[in-house]
Scaffold this active site. Structure first.
Site, PDB file in Angstrom:
ATOM      1  N   ASP A   1       0.903  -0.873  -0.394  1.00  0.00           N
ATOM      2  CA  ASP A   1      -0.030  -0.283  -0.392  1.00  0.00           C
ATOM      3  C   ASP A   1       1.100   1.094   0.013  1.00  0.00           C
ATOM      4  OD1 ASP A   1      -1.558   1.560   0.272  1.00  0.00           O
ATOM      5  OD2 ASP A   1      -2.457   1.256   2.824  1.00  0.00           O
TER       6      ASP A   1
HETATM    7  C1  SPV Z   1      -6.388   2.113   4.644  1.00  0.00           C
HETATM    8  O1  SPV Z   1      -7.639   0.762   5.410  1.00  0.00           O
HETATM    9  O2  SPV Z   1      -6.023   1.269   3.413  1.00  0.00           O
HETATM   10  C2  SPV Z   1      -6.557   2.777   5.021  1.00  0.00           C
HETATM   11  C3  SPV Z   1      -7.141   2.518   6.332  1.00  0.00           C
HETATM   12  O3  SPV Z   1      -6.077   3.936   5.141  1.00  0.00           O
HETATM   13  S1  SPV Z   1      -5.426   1.952   7.659  1.00  0.00           S
HETATM   14  O4  SPV Z   1      -4.514   1.003   6.990  1.00  0.00           O
HETATM   15  O5  SPV Z   1      -5.309   1.827   9.060  1.00  0.00           O
HETATM   16  O6  SPV Z   1      -4.253   2.653   6.959  1.00  0.00           O
HETATM   17 MG    MG Z   2      -5.071   3.360   2.690  1.00  0.00          MG
END
Ligand code: SPV
Ligand code: MG
Length: 542
Positions: A54
């Site tokens: 991510d």
């Molecule tokens: C996501 O779900 O991508 C978020 C929340 O942004 S977190 O992963 O907690 O950052």
């Molecule tokens: Mg996120």
């Protein structure tokens, strides 16, 4: 309902708004099924579902595509995690237009620089954009959204980046003052103290959002009471899915047979329900031409009808006018509507009067029995074939039901009324109750023919003069006629094959051990045998 309106309406109600993470249409649907108020199109989940970090590795188009599948799959609002807006304020403007036009209800943008790093990855480079830059992105959303109902959540990562509570508050205030509809403050503390502390010091009207992934024992109600209106459960669908899939897949490799995971998987029918197969079936029925394209029809219209006197002096019954169109014309219309275009008519008595277009005609002698007439068109019995009498009017739906029926020989049987006239094609089916006036629901029964004929002692229905033959059924029927011809002698109620009615042939099929099926109707058809029938046809035909 429009997701934006639905989200606003839900926000107007008291209590925490629960949002569940998803990464595609199916997981969005599961979030909805579980009872969440809205779906979080999670960057974490969508990235993981593509098996990449991510970290702005997926493009905006890829993230948006996943979110729009959620919009299509579910009826609850979708809140899209748009990371840092995929670039600067210029990228944000494109992002707003793209997300709003896809039916997303709200977007969330965070103050990470581009490219970002997930809030929870330890030991990675983490930088925040200047507060003014992020406030500018918030303004860019507001200026470029078409509707005020398309909401923007401005998120600060100050606590995640270790920049402290004061910085978090400064940033939150700046985003609220820029006009954000919500402010999200993220925390990776395992206690709720940080977010609750933030809320205690919060001095703006802008409502707050939190993501209790790490302070995971804190309930939604506690967070709501502490000042948070939206609570996002960001990634639990994905993580539980990985756990369940790991277990099932490893079990198969170990046990080497699918039933080893029966207890770990949902039935396929569950999947069908979720993806809308029942709806697809209904839509096929409602909007697609029915399956008559490869089906032929043979209409038997050779006989004379002395009972009708003058009315049929110059034409066979099939050409009697009923409301501006001959009976045969009504039949052809119903067959065409069901997609049956290949129609043959066996003509005999006054055959020159049968002059409708697009029909193949076969000539029979009017004194021949029905079986002999049908055999004049035996070359047409070379595939799925609907055989019907030329003197009946019927609801088009009956053709549809016959097309959908399974079985090699299927008759439509009227269960509505057995009292009354002579010369009816009576039937006794194996599972129907004997008696008259029995009411059956249309389409609910598939039965098996026991006896058929005009002289049955006991009957539980009347054949309406329509039967569907499968390709195999048509071949079998021809073979049985040949066998009966070779054997000579009487055929059921007829003295010989030459005078045999279709009912005699059908009984012969049953006597040879072949299965003839029936489907029920309750009225929905009429036969024109007498002058009274003809009058009734005029009165009743819509
Ligand atoms: C996501 O779900 O991508 C978020 C929340 O942004 S977190 O992963 O907690 O950052
Ligand atoms: Mg996120």
């Amino acid at each position: 309902m429009d997701g934006k309106i639905a989200l606003k309406e839900r926000l107007a109600k008291p209590g925490p708004l629960l949002v569940g993470g998803a990464h595609n249409g199916m997981t969005g649907k599961l979030v909805e099924e579980a009872g969440f108020d809205a779906i979080w199109a999670s960057g974490f989940e969508i990235s993981a579902a593509h098996c990449v970090p991510d970290a702005n590795i997926l493009t905006m188009a890829e993230q948006l595509s996943a979110a729009s599948w959620m919009v299509k799959a579910a009826d609850i609002p979708v809140i899209a995690d748009c990371d840092n807006g995929y670039g600067n304020a210029i990228n944000v403007i494109h992002m707003v237009k793209s997300y709003e036009s896809e039916g997303i209800a709200a977007v969330c943008i965070e103050d990470n620089v581009f490219p970002k790093r997930c809030s929870f990855y330890a030991g990675v480079k983490r930088e925040l954009a200047p507060v003014e830059e992020h406030a500018g992105k918030v303004k860019a959303v507001l200026d470029n959204r078409k509707s005020d109902d398309f909401l923007v959540i401005a998120r600060t990562e100050a606590l995640i980046a270790g920049w402290g509570m004061e910085e978090a508050l400064t940033r939150g205030r700046a985003y609220a003052d820029a006009g954000a509809d919500f402010v999200l403050v993220h925390s990776k503390s395992d206690k709720p103290d940080e977010v609750l502390g933030f809320a205690q010091q919060w001095d703006r009207d802008t409502p707050l959002v939190c993501v209790p992934t790490i302070y995971k024992t804190t309930t939604a109600q506690t967070l709501y009471d502490g000042g948070y209106q939206i609570i996002i459960y960001a990634n639990h669908g994905l993580r539980s899915g990985i756990k369940a899939q790991r277990e099932a897949l490893a079990t198969i490799v170990k046990e080497q047979h699918c039933s080893s995971v029966d207890h770990l998987v949902v039935p396929k029918t569950d999947v069908y329900e979720l993806i809308g197969v029942p709806q697809m079936k209904a839509d096929e029925k409602a909007f697609m031409p029915s399956g008559g394209a490869n089906v032929g029809a043979i209409i038997l219209a050779a006989g004379a009808s002395p009972e009708l006197g003058e009315l049929t002096a110059d034409r066979p019954k099939a050409m009697l006018d009923v409301k501006g169109k001959p009976v045969l014309g009504h039949q052809v219309e119903a067959l065409n509507e069901a997609g049956i275009k290949d129609i043959s008519v066996v003509v005999g008595y006054k055959k020159e009067a049968v002059d409708l277009p697009n029909l193949k005609t076969y000539a029979a002698d009017e004194s021949q029995g029905e079986v002999a007439s049908l055999m004049e068109a035996s070359s047409e019995l070379d595939g799925r074939t609907l055989v019907l009498y030329g003197d009946i009017l019927f609801d088009q739906e009956m053709v549809e039901r016959l097309l959908q029926s399974e079985g090699d020989v299927v008759l439509v049987v009227d269960r509505s009324n057995l009292k009354g006239r002579e010369n009816r094609d009576l039937v006794q089916t194996l599972n129907g109750e004997v008696g008259s006036g029995q009411r059956f629901l249309k389409g609910t029964r598939m039965d098996t023919l026991g006896r058929i004929g005009q002289n049955l002692d006991e009957a539980n229905g009347e054949w309406i003069g329509m039967m569907m033959l499968s390709t195999k059924g048509a071949t079998t029927l021809r073979q049985v006629v040949e066998e009966l011809g070779a054997a000579s002698g009487s055929v059921h109620e007829a003295d010989s094959l030459a005078t045999a009615a279709l009912t005699d042939l059908l009984q012969a099929l049953v006597d040879k051990g072949l299965t003839v099926n029936t489907i029920d109707t309750y009225k929905g058809w009429m036969e024109i045998d007498t002058f009274e029938d003809y009058q009734r046809a005029w009165a009743q035909l819509r």
